[in-house]
Scaffold this motif. Structure first.
Motif, mmCIF file in Angstrom:
data_model
loop_
_atom_site.group_PDB
_atom_site.id
_atom_site.type_symbol
_atom_site.label_atom_id
_atom_site.label_comp_id
_atom_site.label_asym_id
_atom_site.label_seq_id
_atom_site.Cartn_x
_atom_site.Cartn_y
_atom_site.Cartn_z
ATOM 1 N N ARG A 35 -31.450 17.842 4.824
ATOM 2 C CA ARG A 35 -31.804 18.497 3.565
ATOM 3 C C ARG A 35 -32.599 19.768 3.820
ATOM 4 N NH1 ARG A 35 -31.471 15.759 -1.334
ATOM 5 N NH2 ARG A 35 -32.197 17.761 -2.112
ATOM 6 N N GLN A 36 -32.352 20.767 2.978
ATOM 7 C CA GLN A 36 -33.106 22.005 3.123
ATOM 8 C C GLN A 36 -34.387 21.950 2.306
ATOM 9 O OE1 GLN A 36 -31.016 25.635 2.211
ATOM 10 N NE2 GLN A 36 -32.740 26.909 2.850
ATOM 11 N N LEU A 37 -35.466 22.383 2.898
ATOM 12 C CA LEU A 37 -36.712 22.498 2.153
ATOM 13 C C LEU A 37 -36.664 23.771 1.316
ATOM 14 C CD1 LEU A 37 -39.303 21.499 4.895
ATOM 15 C CD2 LEU A 37 -38.584 20.163 2.924
ATOM 16 N N PRO A 38 -37.530 23.849 0.309
ATOM 17 C CA PRO A 38 -37.605 25.106 -0.444
ATOM 18 C C PRO A 38 -37.927 26.253 0.520
ATOM 19 C CG PRO A 38 -38.981 23.406 -1.461
ATOM 20 C CD PRO A 38 -38.503 22.856 -0.158
ATOM 21 N N THR A 39 -37.479 27.447 0.194
ATOM 22 C CA THR A 39 -37.819 28.570 1.052
ATOM 23 C C THR A 39 -39.316 28.827 0.981
ATOM 24 O OG1 THR A 39 -37.589 30.248 -0.647
ATOM 25 C CG2 THR A 39 -35.599 29.633 0.545
ATOM 26 N N VAL A 40 -39.810 29.461 2.020
ATOM 27 C CA VAL A 40 -41.236 29.749 2.089
ATOM 28 C C VAL A 40 -41.699 30.475 0.838
ATOM 29 C CG1 VAL A 40 -42.978 31.136 3.265
ATOM 30 C CG2 VAL A 40 -41.354 29.782 4.589
ATOM 31 N N ARG B 263 -52.298 21.211 4.286
ATOM 32 C CA ARG B 263 -52.224 19.802 4.664
ATOM 33 C C ARG B 263 -51.643 18.962 3.520
ATOM 34 N NH1 ARG B 263 -52.890 17.085 8.719
ATOM 35 N NH2 ARG B 263 -53.320 18.949 9.897
ATOM 36 N N GLN B 264 -51.960 19.343 2.302
ATOM 37 C CA GLN B 264 -51.373 18.642 1.164
ATOM 38 C C GLN B 264 -49.851 18.795 1.174
ATOM 39 O OE1 GLN B 264 -53.276 19.118 -2.713
ATOM 40 N NE2 GLN B 264 -55.150 19.863 -1.752
ATOM 41 N N ILE B 265 -49.412 19.991 1.531
ATOM 42 C CA ILE B 265 -47.958 20.220 1.599
ATOM 43 C C ILE B 265 -47.347 19.328 2.680
ATOM 44 C CG2 ILE B 265 -46.176 21.925 2.135
ATOM 45 C CD1 ILE B 265 -48.093 24.073 1.018
ATOM 46 N N ILE B 266 -47.970 19.318 3.849
ATOM 47 C CA ILE B 266 -47.466 18.490 4.949
ATOM 48 C C ILE B 266 -47.420 17.029 4.534
ATOM 49 C CG2 ILE B 266 -48.039 17.599 7.247
ATOM 50 C CD1 ILE B 266 -49.218 20.353 7.887
ATOM 51 N N LEU B 267 -48.518 16.548 3.982
ATOM 52 C CA LEU B 267 -48.591 15.133 3.610
ATOM 53 C C LEU B 267 -47.473 14.769 2.639
ATOM 54 C CD1 LEU B 267 -52.458 14.659 3.160
ATOM 55 C CD2 LEU B 267 -50.998 13.516 4.822
ATOM 56 N N GLN B 268 -47.261 15.627 1.644
ATOM 57 C CA GLN B 268 -46.276 15.269 0.636
ATOM 58 C C GLN B 268 -44.849 15.323 1.184
ATOM 59 O OE1 GLN B 268 -47.085 16.844 -3.382
ATOM 60 N NE2 GLN B 268 -49.159 17.200 -2.703
ATOM 61 N N ILE B 269 -44.616 16.245 2.106
ATOM 62 C CA ILE B 269 -43.268 16.290 2.698
ATOM 63 C C ILE B 269 -43.068 15.073 3.602
ATOM 64 C CG2 ILE B 269 -41.793 17.542 4.315
ATOM 65 C CD1 ILE B 269 -42.904 20.124 3.118
ATOM 66 N N GLU B 270 -44.086 14.734 4.364
ATOM 67 C CA GLU B 270 -43.978 13.560 5.229
ATOM 68 C C GLU B 270 -43.729 12.302 4.397
ATOM 69 O OE1 GLU B 270 -46.748 14.372 9.145
ATOM 70 O OE2 GLU B 270 -47.702 13.812 7.280
ATOM 71 N N MET B 271 -44.448 12.210 3.293
ATOM 72 C CA MET B 271 -44.274 11.024 2.457
ATOM 73 C C MET B 271 -42.877 10.999 1.857
ATOM 74 S SD MET B 271 -47.764 9.795 1.418
ATOM 75 C CE MET B 271 -47.773 10.031 -0.326
ATOM 76 N N ALA B 272 -42.380 12.167 1.482
ATOM 77 C CA ALA B 272 -41.030 12.204 0.908
ATOM 78 C C ALA B 272 -40.000 11.778 1.946
ATOM 79 C CB ALA B 272 -40.713 13.614 0.411
#
Lengths: 133, 133, 133, 133
Positions: free
Chosen positions: C41-46, C22-31
């Motif tokens: 834009r491409q996200l970092p690979t898994v 959820r922290q990952i989701i939140l930070q991507i959403e905020m970005a």
DNA sequence: GTGGTCTAGACCACA
DNA sequence: GTGGTCTAGACCACT
């Protein structure tokens, strides 16, 4: 105005969950099975189809390769890919299975929006009666 | 005839190539779409369904999770998972527009496989009469 | 100053009690919300993100998955994960109405914690100036 | 017409991811900290609050219990739950952390709808100027 | 190389 | 008892 009338119109649905190369194979198979594509007809070139469908050329290559392995098409290097004379064995059961898979996906998708099977049937019936297709 | 009335009976087909968690999602969505599962009904618990289907509990969790994100079910921690309302704020006009859009896309997709609106209606009608699946 | 320009820098706080995914989701959403991540834009690979954050790859998969279901990112199998368009068919009026609804709910929620609209605006403004987080 | 004016209005946000009992605790703490709830005031009864918030009574019990353990409230069996004279130590940093968490959740949620931090600030500013709160 | 699926099993949180 | 999170690791599918 295009020079030639396309015998087959392939549509990729990115949301279906079916791999792109698989969608291409299925649609070409079905077109052969029901006579829209006849022996000797040339398929679109890998590049043109890739541009058309907005997919990676390798994806088209993979689809054509698999069709070639099954003997449904012949690839003539430097010339193109053509429908071979091997008949596609596609029973009514096979057809129904493909339809079933498509319909199931659609019904599920509709459910996400709160539509019931009843809603869909009603709308489709009206849709047909209005002469659309 | 079964002794007890099942709200939903899910079957996993390991040979279909469709991921297990997706099969679960599809069947629950369909059950909602054709009225077998109504608002407020409780889904089987994660563990019981996992035992039932002989899959890993995490696989069920994953399916329920996706349904939750999409808003089709509500999870009450420690209590269970329930079919949510989801008939959100949407006018009939909006509903019809969305349905129209969905149907148009699906008809076009089906056409590329050689299926007609008639085929679709027939399949859906039979599907209803057979009581789903 | 870092040598390379990072599109997004995610930090996991193991003590926060918020699940990693959820922290990952939140930070991507905020970005996305503050423009650090733009469409396409491409996200970092898994795998790379998993190594980076020192978490299990499945945890990253789970975060990306939820973002995909919500339509915030598109996954191209074998290629990567990308910020999707998502500015769907929505008129400015609809957009404003939705924003109004969101804001009203949030203001009411904040009020129950004793925060005023002024507090919120101040925090958001500071937040922007500090360049996020 | 109510007999007494409520000193505290608790709101549960089911979508925040924060456990219900935690939301109750936080809001009561904040109300004590900023003087909305003063020493000796009676909290709503467990049952009435449970009905009000539409949560399980056990959830309220758990919140009140934790508040009691921390010494913030006294429970008098058969009479009710009252604010004790222990001051709530709530620094500006603590307050800001709570606000930060709320705002982060809201910004993320807004991002799902395609709104940016800029949109939110703009709307909030207009909102305040119109005199709403 | 990318992401996707599934298992097994541990431990936590909520009612 | 319910569901939620995370890990470790295997194997598959697509480009």
């Amino acid at each position: 105005m295009d020079k030639k009338k396309e015998a087959i119109h392939i549509v990729i649905d990115p949301t279906s969950g079916i791999p792109y190369y698989r969608q291409i194979i299925l649609q070409i198979e079905m077109a052969i099975a029901d006579g829209r594509l006849t022996v000797g007809r040339q398929l679109p070139t890998v590049r043109s189809l890739a541009v058309d469908l907005q997919v990676n050329p390798n994806t088209v290559v993979r689809a054509y390769n698999e069709l070639e392995i099954r003997g449904l098409v012949n690839t003539q290097h430097g010339t193109g890919t053509f429908i071979s004379d091997k008949r596609v064995e596609m029973s009514d059961v096979d057809r129904e299975q493909i339809l079933a898979q498509l319909v199931r996906g659609f019904v599920s998708q509709s459910a996400s929006y709160g539509f019931t099977v009843h809603d869909i049937i009603k709308y489709l019936t009206d849709y047909r009666e209005e002469g659309a297709l």
